[in-house]
Design a protein around this motif. Structure first.
Motif, short mmCIF file in Angstrom:
data_model
loop_
_atom_site.label_atom_id
_atom_site.label_comp_id
_atom_site.label_asym_id
_atom_site.label_seq_id
_atom_site.Cartn_x
_atom_site.Cartn_y
_atom_site.Cartn_z
N CYS A 174 0.84 -1.21 0.00
CA CYS A 174 0.00 0.00 0.00
C CYS A 174 0.87 1.25 0.00
O CYS A 174 0.57 2.23 -0.71
N THR A 175 1.93 1.24 0.79
CA THR A 175 2.84 2.39 0.84
C THR A 175 3.50 2.62 -0.51
O THR A 175 3.56 3.75 -1.00
N ILE A 176 4.00 1.55 -1.12
CA ILE A 176 4.63 1.66 -2.44
C ILE A 176 3.64 2.18 -3.46
O ILE A 176 3.97 3.06 -4.29
N ASN A 177 2.40 1.66 -3.40
CA ASN A 177 1.37 2.08 -4.35
C ASN A 177 1.02 3.54 -4.18
O ASN A 177 0.94 4.30 -5.17
N LEU A 178 0.81 3.98 -2.95
CA LEU A 178 0.41 5.36 -2.69
C LEU A 178 1.52 6.35 -3.02
O LEU A 178 1.24 7.51 -3.39
N LEU A 179 2.77 5.92 -2.92
CA LEU A 179 3.91 6.79 -3.24
C LEU A 179 4.19 6.83 -4.74
O LEU A 179 5.06 7.57 -5.20
N GLY A 180 3.46 6.02 -5.49
CA GLY A 180 3.63 6.00 -6.94
C GLY A 180 4.89 5.28 -7.39
O GLY A 180 5.35 5.46 -8.51
N LEU A 181 5.45 4.45 -6.51
CA LEU A 181 6.66 3.70 -6.84
C LEU A 181 6.29 2.37 -7.49
O LEU A 181 5.13 1.96 -7.49
N LYS A 182 7.29 1.71 -8.03
CA LYS A 182 7.04 0.43 -8.71
C LYS A 182 8.21 -0.51 -8.43
O LYS A 182 9.37 -0.12 -8.49
N LEU A 183 7.88 -1.74 -8.12
CA LEU A 183 8.91 -2.75 -7.89
C LEU A 183 9.54 -3.16 -9.22
O LEU A 183 8.91 -3.07 -10.28
N PRO A 184 10.78 -3.63 -9.20
CA PRO A 184 11.44 -4.08 -10.44
C PRO A 184 10.66 -5.19 -11.12
O PRO A 184 10.03 -6.02 -10.45
N ASP A 185 10.70 -5.22 -12.43
CA ASP A 185 9.96 -6.23 -13.19
C ASP A 185 10.39 -7.64 -12.82
O ASP A 185 9.57 -8.56 -12.79
N PHE A 186 11.69 -7.81 -12.53
CA PHE A 186 12.18 -9.13 -12.16
C PHE A 186 11.52 -9.61 -10.87
O PHE A 186 11.10 -10.77 -10.77
N ALA A 187 11.43 -8.71 -9.86
CA ALA A 187 10.81 -9.06 -8.58
C ALA A 187 9.34 -9.40 -8.77
O ALA A 187 8.83 -10.36 -8.18
N LEU A 188 8.66 -8.63 -9.62
CA LEU A 188 7.25 -8.90 -9.89
C LEU A 188 7.08 -10.23 -10.63
O LEU A 188 6.10 -10.95 -10.41
N GLY A 189 8.03 -10.54 -11.50
CA GLY A 189 7.97 -11.80 -12.24
C GLY A 189 8.12 -13.00 -11.32
O GLY A 189 7.38 -13.99 -11.43
N VAL A 190 9.06 -12.92 -10.38
CA VAL A 190 9.26 -14.00 -9.42
C VAL A 190 8.01 -14.14 -8.53
O VAL A 190 7.50 -15.24 -8.31
N ALA A 191 7.51 -12.99 -8.03
CA ALA A 191 6.32 -13.01 -7.17
C ALA A 191 5.12 -13.55 -7.93
O ALA A 191 4.31 -14.31 -7.37
N GLY A 192 5.00 -13.20 -9.20
CA GLY A 192 3.87 -13.68 -10.00
C GLY A 192 3.90 -15.18 -10.20
O GLY A 192 2.85 -15.84 -10.15
N THR A 193 5.08 -15.72 -10.41
CA THR A 193 5.22 -17.17 -10.58
C THR A 193 4.83 -17.91 -9.31
O THR A 193 4.09 -18.90 -9.34
N ILE A 194 5.31 -17.42 -8.17
CA ILE A 194 5.00 -18.06 -6.89
C ILE A 194 3.53 -17.92 -6.55
O ILE A 194 2.90 -18.85 -6.02
#
Length: 303
Positions: A174-194
């Motif tokens: 929520c903090t990352i979202n509200l600050l308008g930040l974005k996680l690295p695509d690699f991290a999102l890819g790993v999280a998405g697979t899991i």
């Protein structure tokens, strides 16, 4: 509506599979504990990371956090009156089981399959408030009635709250979202697979822990608990559904969330504080069945 019923059929089939695996001793309940920790601490946080990275959080959604916490306090207060004639032991056991809902294991698989990440956003915000109830309020109640001590260990409560990986994940995303930040695509890819493992594992766990046998001597106290919990949940959820001026998914979240099964933490607390583990487990199992039936009815009558 066909897709909704199909998702329910898939979910029930996976739960039955989990139950069959347990009955044939392929997977034991003690192994289910490890799977539960895996879901709550790994696959569920990954699902939240992926889901909240793709959505815009409306400030009104934080009202869901408040509603979840206030409802938990309300149920504890009302429950102390309803169960006032019970022994201190039974009263503590019932009051620690009454507030809070099993959202991570029960609701998320269904919500993900039906509404996708948009639905997870709403139920995720409700679950954030729910986390403060099950890790804070319920723990205080369990401690108080187990020891008779009027000074619960707030340090232990705080520790439990901040050790909750799902809750900390809610706060982080929520903090990352509200600050308008974005996680690295690699991290999102790993999280998405899991995260893809979250739905089937959660439903299998429900089947592994499902137990259709119970002590008939507890029928009266179980019936009283269930009638009070579901009657209140349906009444409050219906009132909020018709009165709140928000979008449909916001209102559906409240209508559904307030009739979900009891929180999984209740069983852990019953072990820790030496309450009647079998009775708490029986209540949890029955609420899973009742909630499934109610959700199916709501899906076909309201949605």
């Amino acid at each position: 509506m066909d897709s909704f019923n199909q998702q329910f059929l898939y979910s029930i089939s996976i739960i039955i599979l989990g139950y069959i695996l347990k009955r044939f001793d392929i997977i034991r309940e003690r192994e289910g504990e490890g799977l539960t920790r895996l879901v709550l601490n790994v696959t569920l946080p990954c699902l939240l990371i992926v889901s909240f990275s793709e959505i815009v959080i409306d400030p009104s959604l934080f009202l869901l956090v408040i509603i979840a916490f206030v409802y938990g306090c309300f149920m504890t207060f009302l429950g102390s009156f309803v169960f006032r004639n019970e022994s201190s032991f039974n009263k503590g056991m019932l009051l620690m089981t009454l507030p809070g809902f099993n959202i991570g294991l029960f609701a998320f698989p269904l919500v993900e399959g039906i509404w996708g990440s948009e639905g997870l956003k709403y139920f995720g915000m409700f679950d954030a408030g729910n986390a403060f109830v099950i890790f804070g309020l319920n723990y205080i109640v369990a401690t108080y009635f187990a020891s008779g001590d009027v000074k619960p260990d707030f340090k232990a409560v705080t520790t439990k709250i901040f050790k909750s990986i799902p809750l900390m994940t809610y706060i982080l995303v929520c903090t990352i979202n509200l600050l308008g930040l974005k996680l690295p695509d690699f991290a999102l890819g790993v999280a998405g697979t899991i995260s893809q493992a979250n739905m089937p594992l959660s439903l299998l766990i429900l089947g592994i822990y499902l137990n259709l046998q119970f002590d008939k001597s507890n029928l009266k106290i179980i019936s009283k608990f269930l009638i009070f919990r579901y009657a209140t949940g349906i009444a409050v959820g219906s009132c909020l559904f018709w009165l709140l001026p928000f979008d449909d998914l916001f209102k559906y979240t409240l209508l559904i969330a307030l009739i979900l099964p009891t929180a999984a933490t209740s069983l852990a607390y019953s072990v820790e504080f030496r309450y009647d583990t079998k009775l708490v487990g029986t209540i949890a199992n029955i609420t899973i069945i009742i909630s499934f039936v109610l959700l199916w009815l709501i899906a076909n009558l309201v949605l």
